[in-house]
Design a protein around this motif. Structure first.
Motif: not given
Length: 884
Positions: A233-235, A250-251, A305-310, A859-864
């Motif tokens: 998570p980022q903001m 935010t990310i 921040a959903f990305a903190g635990g997923s 800073g986003e990872y957009t193309n896994p």
């Protein structure tokens, strides 16, 4: 040691094919005929007519099992993901999807459902988790693979539906003797992604046949979002205005935290948001509503921040067993059988359920008003994180007979049965029934006393059953100046059953953070096909194929192909082909009930209303209900290929092919983004009037209100043009041997529609669509030592595709490719040493220079799909194998 050159590797495969073919006990008096009969013929992917030369009118890339090991490929899906013709990447096991245990291949970037996958030339049944339309590569054991043949041409005239962009034929081991044990471990430097594999291969032979068995166990640990800085998570207050706007700055943070829609129809953070941020993990406090929810300064949201635990990449745990056997009943008749069983388990974790709370009581703790609120968007943290457990089962059995008759006919009959089952268990989802009951009882659903009353476990079960009957025979009849005319005639029938069943609560829409789209459908297909190869001269052969398919659910389809190969000199092949193709709609596309999806899109209309430039419009999540369409028809395609193969220089081979694929009546989901683009052009009202199944509504402030309804339709635009190039060399170097292979796929044109029913555009070089992908493999072998260096290059692309409406007419809208994502190269190096009777040891490093995935300017990872190797990071690998 791997032999890189086309000529020698193809010769080796021809030898392997001749060993697999039954003996032909026919006496010949003519010595020339006898010499010709000694040249064994094999079947090459893309044709059912056997031939002595593997380089034909259609380009086929052949990758041996040894090459896969030397390149450091972990699995079949890993190997195919790195094909240069897998142009835009393909699906990897990822959390947050019902297909988290699946892997696919996507030739030319036109969709996995348009690439046909075969096992030993026989169709792989579609995974129920992928709607029955695509094969799951994650269930195929790497240790059982002898080689992989990739046909880069349309082949529906030979194989039927789905062979639009090409065919991947995975050839399994069937003539092994002895016992071999192989084990390997991989450890990334970064957290997560640890993997292990173990396999045992055993085989026994007699003068009448062979039996081969392979067992493989393979695991890879999950990678959590928090374990990579770009998915954590980022903001940040990037514009310095003193507030942080959701999605703009935010990310990994969602407005589904504790966000109300107040009586004025605007977003407003719950008065308890600050307390939640101080006391509950994941809550980040009050944020501005941002440009897509009514404009900066117009309201607030409570962020989570959903990305903190997923988990970002789901874990996999696979056990596979393959048994392959053949028995020579007579000199002219052979029986063969194959059994493949695989179980693939996967774990993924998602943040607590994000779900609306409708009709919030006036006395609810989150409601600051003295009236009932229509809706709020909440993260149901008292229930806990959602955990998804997926089990995939694959059974694939074949029993067949093949042989020779009447001195001139080679024939084959077989029966294949495949069953694909999957089960998904989702723990700790939100029960809307319980929520409504608590509200009716005047209870606070967020109190500690009620937290254990809100959870529910979901269950999804899917099945594909595939029964396949086949009979065909080849023969020579007629003679031309170049030799005998070869024919092949065949018939096949298959019955396909597809079921996808959700638990009753999910299907009724009573589960928050989940959804159901049960489907059940079956079809029967009968097909008749014919091929002919006509050697008009010794140098020129023209072949043709024709196929007629009769589907029980939508009608018939006819396809044909015409191909030519010309050899003006022995070392030069000039080839060309024209192939028609088609893809039948999947059974899920025809029959599934509505499916909920949290879809990402750019809400250009909301941004325009808020006075924000489209170039600054952020990508947001939108609630989406996806519908099936019973009236879908098949899509049709044309594939033109032309190329040359030259091997006239000592130790050098060259191959260059041009491809042109055009798909018509394309089966495509009309997405949320399509509807937004249509609305931006002023045509949404007329579109909705003509297509009442769709819906998109807005609030007074311009934000989207409720769920957007979309469905699948025929009529999208899809085309690809480009070049495939490969060069290979082999030279003695010192006391050893040096091999080099370089291949590249260049996309000249990637035509797709700007929105459904609108104009088309060349998207080559856009985000996720690199114009160029290349692979270089260098190998040096000396005595018992071997080192292999592999480089996988992905070209730069645009960072964001931003809709340009400056022409003022919806019929000329197009995308501008804004910004740049830099090119990247991932390097693998493998060292192996042959210990003789004590086996073979291997050490390697994947992603040697620790190249990260390419991130956008935020800073986003957009193309896994493209950059998964970088996401795993540098990985150290050690392996050992021994054969007795």
């Amino acid at each position: 040691m791997t032999n890189s050159t086309f000529r020698k590797s193809l010769t080796a495969l021809a030898v392997a094919g001749s060993l697999a073919a039954p003996a032909l006990a026919v006496a010949q008096d003519n010595s020339d005929v006898e010499a010709n009969n000694n040249i064994e013929k094999i079947q090459v992917t893309g044709s059912r007519i056997k031939r002595s030369d593997l380089e034909s009118a259609s380009p086929v890339e052949v990758i041996s099992a040894e090459q896969l090991t030397d390149q450091g490929r972990l699995s079949v899906s890993d190997a195919l993901r790195n094909l240069t013709s897998n142009s835009f990447g393909s699906f990897v096991p990822s959390s947050g999807s019902t297909a988290q245990s699946q892997s696919t291949v996507n030739l030319l970037g036109v969709g996995a459902s348009r690439t046909l996958v075969l096992l030993d030339g026989k169709r792989v049944a579609g995974s129920p988790s992928l709607g029955g339309s695509s094969a799951n590569l994650s269930t195929i054991p790497m240790a059982a693979v002898e080689r992989i043949e990739v046909l880069k041409d349309g082949a529906s005239a030979v194989y039927g539906s789905d062979a639009v962009a090409g065919v991947v034929n995975i050839i399994l081991k069937d003539d092994f003797e002895g016992v071999a044990i192989n084990t390997q471990v991989g450890r990334p430097e970064a957290e997560g992604g640890d993997n292990e594999s173990f396999s045992i291969t055993a085989g026994t032979s007699s003068d009448r046949g062979n039996l081969t068995m392979v067992f493989e166990h393979q695991t890879r640990d999950a990678i959590f979002d928090r374990d990579r800085p770009y998915t954590a998570p980022q903001m940040n207050d990037e514009n310095g205005d003193g507030v942080i706007s959701i999605y703009d700055e935010t990310i990994g943070i969602s407005y589904y935290g504790a966000t109300l829609v107040n009586p004025q129809g605007n977003y407003e953070a719950s008065p308890l948001c600050g307390d939640l941020a101080n006391n509950v993990d994941g809550f980040v406090g009050v944020l501005d509503q941002g440009t897509s929810f009514g404009g900066v300064g117009g309201g607030t949201v409570c962020g989570y921040a959903f990305a903190g635990g997923s988990t970002n990449m789901a874990s996999t745990d696979r056990n596979s067993l393959m048994v392959n056997g053949n028995y020579q009943i007579t000199d002219d008749i052979e029986m063969y059988m194959r059994g493949l069983f695989a179980k693939n388990s996967s774990f993924g974790r998602y943040a607590p359920a994000a779900a609306p709370w409708e009709n919030i009581p006036a006395d609810a703790s989150h409601n600051p008003y003295d009236e009932e609120l229509e809706i709020g968007y909440f993260r149901w943290y008292p229930v806990g994180n959602r955990d998804g457990y997926v089990d995939d089962y694959q059974q694939d059995y074949v029993v067949g007979f093949r042989g020779f008759a009447l001195d001139n006919i080679d024939w084959e009959v077989y029966y294949q049965r495949a069953e694909m089952d999957y089960k998904t268990v989702g723990r700790d989802y939100l029960s809307n029934s319980a929520l409504n009951w608590l509200a009716a009882e005047g209870e606070d659903p967020f109190s500690d006393a009620n937290s254990d009353k809100l959870g529910i476990t979901t269950l999804t079960e899917g099945k594909t059953i595939f029964d396949h009957y086949y009979a065909g025979f080849g023969f020579n009849a007629g003679e031309l100046p170049g030799g005998m005319v070869s024919h092949y005639v065949g018939w096949e029938m298959y019955d396909q059953v597809f079921e996808n069943s959700y638990d009753a609560q999910s299907e009724a829409g009573l589960v928050g953070g989940g959804a159901g789209n049960s489907a059940s459908e079956d079809r029967n297909v009968q097909a008749y096909f014919y091929e002919v190869a006509m050697p008009f001269t010794y140098d020129l052969t023209v072949s043709a194929a024709f196929r007629y398919d009769d589907y029980s659910d939508f009608g018939t389809a006819t396809t044909s192909s015409l191909k030519a190969e010309y050899r003006p000199i022995d070392d030069l092949l000039i080839r060309a082909s024209y192939s028609e193709g088609f893809r039948a709609p999947s059974l899920e596309e025809l029959s599934a009930q509505d499916q909920y999806s949290a879809t990402y899109a750019y809400d250009y209309v909301a941004c325009q209303t808020a006075g924000v430039e489209l170039t600054e419009c952020p990508e947001i999540q939108i609630d989406n209900q996806i519908q099936s369409n019973r009236n879908l028809g098949p899509e049709e395609s044309e594939y033109i290929n032309a190329g040359i193969v030259y091997s006239g220089l000592d130790n050098w081979d060259f191959r260059l092919d041009y491809f042109d694929l055009q798909v018509e009546n394309v089966i495509s989901e009309v997405t949320v983004q399509d509807l937004i683009n249509i609305e931006l052009g002023g045509n949404l009202d007329s579109f909705l009037a003509a297509n009442p199944a769709f819906d998109l509504q807005r609030r007074a402030n311009g934000s989207i209100d409720g769920d957007v309804y979309t469905r699948t339709e025929n009529g999208a635009i899809l085309a690809r043009k480009g070049f495939d190039f490969e060069i290979a060399a082999e030279y003695p170097l010192g006391a050893g041997l040096f091999n080099a292979t370089f291949g590249t796929t260049y996309m000249m044109e990637v035509e797709e529609d700007v929105y459904f029913g609108g104009p088309s555009q060349d998207m080559a070089g856009s985000s996720g669509a690199p114009e160029l992908r290349s692979q270089l493999m260098l190998q040096y072998a000396i005595n018992d030592f071997n080192v292999t260096w592999t480089s996988d290059y992905i070209d730069s692309t645009g960072e964001t595709d931003v809709l340009d409406t400056s022409c003022g007419d919806a019929n000329c809208f197009n995308y501008n490719f804004v910004g740049e994502l830099e090119s990247t190269t991932y390097h693998n190096v493998t060292f192996s040493y042959n210990l003789g009777q004590y086996g073979k040891a291997t050490l390697g490093v994947r992603n040697l220079f620790d190249e990260e995935p390419v991130l956008n300017s935020s800073g986003e990872y957009t193309n896994p799909e493209l950059y998964v190797r970088g996401h795993i990071g540098r990985e150290f690998v050690a392996g050992y194998q021994i054969k007795f």
